[in-house]
Motif scaffolding. Structure first.
Motif, PDB file in Angstrom:
ATOM      1  N   SER A 191      55.982  49.930  39.326  1.00 24.06           N
ATOM      2  CA  SER A 191      56.001  48.509  38.973  1.00 24.06           C
ATOM      3  C   SER A 191      54.944  48.273  37.905  1.00 24.06           C
ATOM      4  O   SER A 191      53.834  48.798  37.989  1.00 24.06           O
ATOM      5  N   THR A 249      53.048  45.146  35.644  1.00 28.68           N
ATOM      6  CA  THR A 249      52.809  43.716  35.504  1.00 28.68           C
ATOM      7  C   THR A 249      52.213  43.441  34.127  1.00 28.68           C
ATOM      8  O   THR A 249      51.224  44.072  33.740  1.00 28.68           O
ATOM      9  N   THR A 250      52.798  42.499  33.387  1.00 30.33           N
ATOM     10  CA  THR A 250      52.312  42.163  32.055  1.00 30.33           C
ATOM     11  C   THR A 250      51.185  41.145  32.150  1.00 30.33           C
ATOM     12  O   THR A 250      50.893  40.595  33.223  1.00 30.33           O
ATOM     13  N   GLY A 253      52.025  37.886  33.717  1.00 34.14           N
ATOM     14  CA  GLY A 253      52.360  37.837  35.133  1.00 34.14           C
ATOM     15  C   GLY A 253      53.759  38.279  35.456  1.00 34.14           C
ATOM     16  O   GLY A 253      54.189  38.188  36.617  1.00 34.14           O
ATOM     17  N   THR A 279      56.497  40.962  36.345  1.00 31.98           N
ATOM     18  CA  THR A 279      56.517  42.297  36.948  1.00 31.98           C
ATOM     19  C   THR A 279      57.892  42.916  36.779  1.00 31.98           C
ATOM     20  O   THR A 279      58.907  42.292  37.097  1.00 31.98           O
ATOM     21  N   GLU A 324      46.135  49.307  39.888  1.00 35.03           N
ATOM     22  CA  GLU A 324      45.814  48.143  40.716  1.00 35.03           C
ATOM     23  C   GLU A 324      44.323  47.986  40.964  1.00 35.03           C
ATOM     24  O   GLU A 324      43.843  46.900  41.296  1.00 35.03           O
ATOM     25  N   LYS A 384      49.332  47.791  35.296  1.00 31.28           N
ATOM     26  CA  LYS A 384      49.189  46.512  34.615  1.00 31.28           C
ATOM     27  C   LYS A 384      49.046  46.756  33.120  1.00 31.28           C
ATOM     28  O   LYS A 384      48.319  47.660  32.704  1.00 31.28           O
TER      29      LYS A 384
END
Length: 766
Positions: free
Chosen positions: A48, A50-51, A54, A56, A92, A113
């Motif tokens: 996953s 996430t930009t 926000g 995902t 994370e 991210k």
């Protein structure tokens, strides 16, 4: 040097880690037996991402791509207009994703991210540092502590003159803001680059911070670590060829090298701030374990890097502050688990100090300290009230030549006699005067007896050479060397009197004292001091003599003669080096371990410098490892390894294990076969459990031995090998002599010097 793997969440599957020591990116050829490689290794996991906005998304990332290629692909697929160079990937926990760790994070399906690139982060932080607003500074410095450990960020930060801004903040800050700033500086200094232009004013600032009683603990911890790092940034410690131990002429540091500080630079500033060293020693009694540990680390670094020019002054100051007593107290502390390694390092340093004192000649004509010590001994004897002129023979010396009289024990022997005379001057003078009241042949030569006791203690603690110590346990009695010497000398005098000895009986009393030493100092790490005192002061001559006679029936006393003791010392050093090389070969061959669960967050410990790596992989099963790096894609930089902690972690639950490989699982209970590899920040780089005791001893001791100062041994197994090889070698060497019934003298007396230099040495035909 050293390194290992990562801990895993108990809820995930437990992986097996394969490790091997590599050199400069090259891998030594080896193979490992085990199951075949899992067939699913080529499947691409899903991560996953996430930009910054926000959003995902789920993505399959090809592990063969570089990070830059992954970011470009993400920007293209997500239709992000900004250039890809403006972005970076973090996991994370905000760890930066690099080419070195990308494959592992993809395989572990870690959430990622898309964030600002290190260049943008660095530019923003440097700008905020220049604002000097306290609230902004605190938040900025809190982030800087974390980011500064990353090579890419650090490079960008330094290029933007961030170091100057950080130093300005340190100069004007206090409280938590100062603590964050010093922590950021500490983490930057772990990179070993970018701080080669620190001047004496910065060092003086750090020294003043440590000296101030108003400084908070969270300020003193990083300040102490910074001072330690500056001590270790010695030209002699720079990466490259290791200089001979006899060479103390530092090479010139190349431009930009941080190895341009060292002991003299730091100690020079410490001397200007009266009471700093006393403050550091006092903090060994702090209730804050981390503060105690940082203080121990600094003291050990100062001891390891002290130069000849300031060595005597520095050691004298430590002795005056009674640092040994402070460390002995730590040995019984409830926080000892975190301090064990540092205390053992301190013991090794004290072995070096003791050996150096033993080999430093007594020269009262050129060294005022030696002259003053002899003056104090003479005054304590109170002989000046009975004789007009000084006569050293009245104290038990054979001559007035102190260089020769202390030839075998050096300054150590002088210090021991001085301590004995000063600790209880009334007793000392009574003993000396009592001997003078006897017939000359019945007098105990007190000074000679003192020196002999020193030699017996050096023999007992195997202090044969600097840097060699096989002790794996605490030695509080060794750290109490002077007090043990006083007790043993009193025992010697008591045996002399009770047995009615004469001068010819001197060797017999020496043998009795040696025997009693082994009894009184046995099981040193567990015996109470009062028991030692009782063994020396309450012993009866007849009981000691009877026990010694039984011992002589089992062991030939010629093994204690000086030439044999010297031979044992030589073989001990050779055996130590042999075992060291064997342990290092184990690292080169590689091994499989089980990834473990750390039970606590370790505290930072001593730091190494090196240019090598340990390469590893995580796998659910063992597989044959080919030559090269293909099968070991991950690596740990040795320069990041700070300490090897043992007994720190537990086996994960539900581990698939071979019955013959591992001990039965004991959830959340430390495994005796576990060890952790820590970095300078106290973070674990790997938590492992070895398959057996031998593998555990091989790796933990090899990693310790890779340290430039030799480190300390972790296992009794390695220490036992060194001792066994020494004794076997000694017996083999002595076979030729004993077989031919060659008499081994107790000592060798040098003949008179030649009358002239009209001679030469000739090679004899074999």
């Amino acid at each position: 040097m050293s390194a290992f793997s990562h801990s895993h969440n108990p809820s995930t599957s437990t992986l097996t880690a394969g490790f091997r020591l590599g050199t400069s990116g090259a891998l030594a050829p080896t193979s490992s037996n085990g199951a075949s490689r899992p067939k699913s290794a080529n499947l691409v996991p899903t991560n996953s991402i996430t930009t910054k906005d926000g959003v995902t998304v789920r993505a399959r990332i090809d592990p063969t791509l570089t990070v830059d290629e992954v970011i470009k692909s993400l920007c293209l697929n997500l239709k992000i207009k900004d250039p890809a160079v403006m972005f970076a990937l973090r996991d994370e926990t905000d760890e930066l994703v690099t080419n070195d760790n990308l494959r592992k994070k993809i395989k572990s399906k870690v959430g990622l991210k898309l964030v600002n690139a290190p260049a943008l982060e660095a530019a923003e932080i440097v700008e905020k540092l220049s604002m000097k607003d306290d609230k902004t500074l605190r938040l900025t410095l809190f982030s800087l502590q974390k980011f500064i450990r990353e090579g890419q960020f650090a490079s960008e930060f330094l290029q933007r003159d961030g170091l100057r801004e950080l130093l300005d903040v340190i100069n004007i800050s206090h409280g938590n803001t100062l603590a964050y700033a010093l922590s950021a500086m500490q983490n930057l200094m772990d990179l070993d680059r970018g701080w080669s232009n620190l001047d004496n004013s910065f060092i003086s600032t750090i020294v003043q911070i440590l000296s101030s009683p108003q400084s908070l603990i969270n300020v003193c911890r990083p300040a102490t670590a910074i001072l330690k790092k500056l001590v270790e940034a010695d030209p002699l410690s720079a990466p490259g060829p290791v200089l001979p131990s006899t060479s103390r002429s530092p090479p010139s540091a190349p431009p930009g090298s941080v190895y341009r500080y060292g002991f003299d630079v730091v100690y020079g500033q410490m001397r200007k701030e009266k009471g700093l060293l006393e403050t550091v020693v006092t903090r060994l009694g702090s209730a804050d374990t981390a503060m105690v540990l940082y203080s121990m680390m600094l003291i050990n670094s100062l001891l390891s890097h002290a130069t000849d020019a300031r060595w005597e002054e520095f050691i004298g100051e430590l002795e005056r502050l009674n640092v040994r007593k402070a460390v002995i107290r730590l040995m019984s502390s409830h926080t000892i688990e975190d301090l064990t390694s540092c205390i053992l390092d301190f013991q090794v340093n004290m072995v070096r100090v003791t050996y150096r004192k033993k080999t430093s000649p007594v020269e009262p004509d050129v060294n005022p300290a030696h002259y003053d010590a002899l003056e104090e001994i003479w005054h304590a004897s109170k002989l000046e009230e009975h004789v007009a002129e000084r006569q050293w023979s009245l104290l038990g010396f054979a001559s007035d030549n102190m260089y020769d009289e202390f030839g075998d024990v050096g300054v150590l022997g002088l210090n021991c006699l001085k301590q004995f005379s000063q600790r209880d001057s009334e007793f000392f003078s009574e003993v000396v005067l009592e001997q003078l009241g006897r017939a000359e042949e019945r007098r105990c030569p007190v000074a000679r007896a003192s020196n002999e006791v020193v030699e017996l203690l050096l023999e007992h603690w195997a202090i044969f050479a600097p840097g060699y110590s096989t002790s794996t346990t605490f030695q509080p009695f060794f750290l109490n060397f002077y007090k043990v010497h006083a007790l043993a000398l009193k025992f010697f005098l008591h045996m002399w009197t009770e047995s009615g000895s004469s001068v010819d009986d001197f060797p017999r009393i020496v043998a009795l004292t040696r025997s009693q030493l082994h009894i009184a100092l046995n099981e040193e790490n567990s015996r109470a001091w009062h028991e030692v005192e009782n063994d020396f002061l309450e012993a009866e001559y007849r009981a000691v003599r009877d026990r010694q006679m039984k011992e002589l029936e089992e062991e030939d006393d010629f093994m204690t003669k000086v030439p044999v003791r010297n031979l044992r010392a030589k073989l001990y050093k050779e055996s130590y080096e042999f075992v060291r090389q064997q342990r290092l070969q184990c690292l080169m061959q590689g091994a499989w371990f089980v990834n473990a669960i750390p039970l606590s967050s370790p505290v930072p410990k001593d730091t190494d410098n090196g240019m090598k790596y340990i390469h590893f992989c995580d796998s659910s099963a063992k597989f044959p490892v080919r030559n090269g790096l293909e099968d070991l894609p991950e690596r740990i930089d040795i320069s990041q390894i700070s300490e090897i902690a043992t007994g720190t972690c537990a086996a994960p639950p539900h581990v698939l294990r071979d019955q013959n490989d591992l001990p039965p699982p004991t959830p959340l209970t430390p495994s005796p076969l576990s060890f952790s590899v820590l970095n300078a920040a106290g973070e674990s780089l790997a938590d492992q459990i070895a398959p057996d005791q031998s593998r555990w001893a091989d790796w933990t001791d090899a990693l310790q031995m890779l340290r430039k100062d030799g480190g300390h041994m972790a296992s009794q197994e390695t220490a036992g090998f060194v001792q066994a090889l020494t004794e076997i070698g000694l017996k083999i060497k002595l076979l030729d002599l004993t077989g031919e019934k060659v008499d081994i003298p107790s000592g060798l007396v040098a003949g008179p010097p030649p009358n002239n230099t009209d001679f030469f040495f000739s090679d004899l035909d074999s």
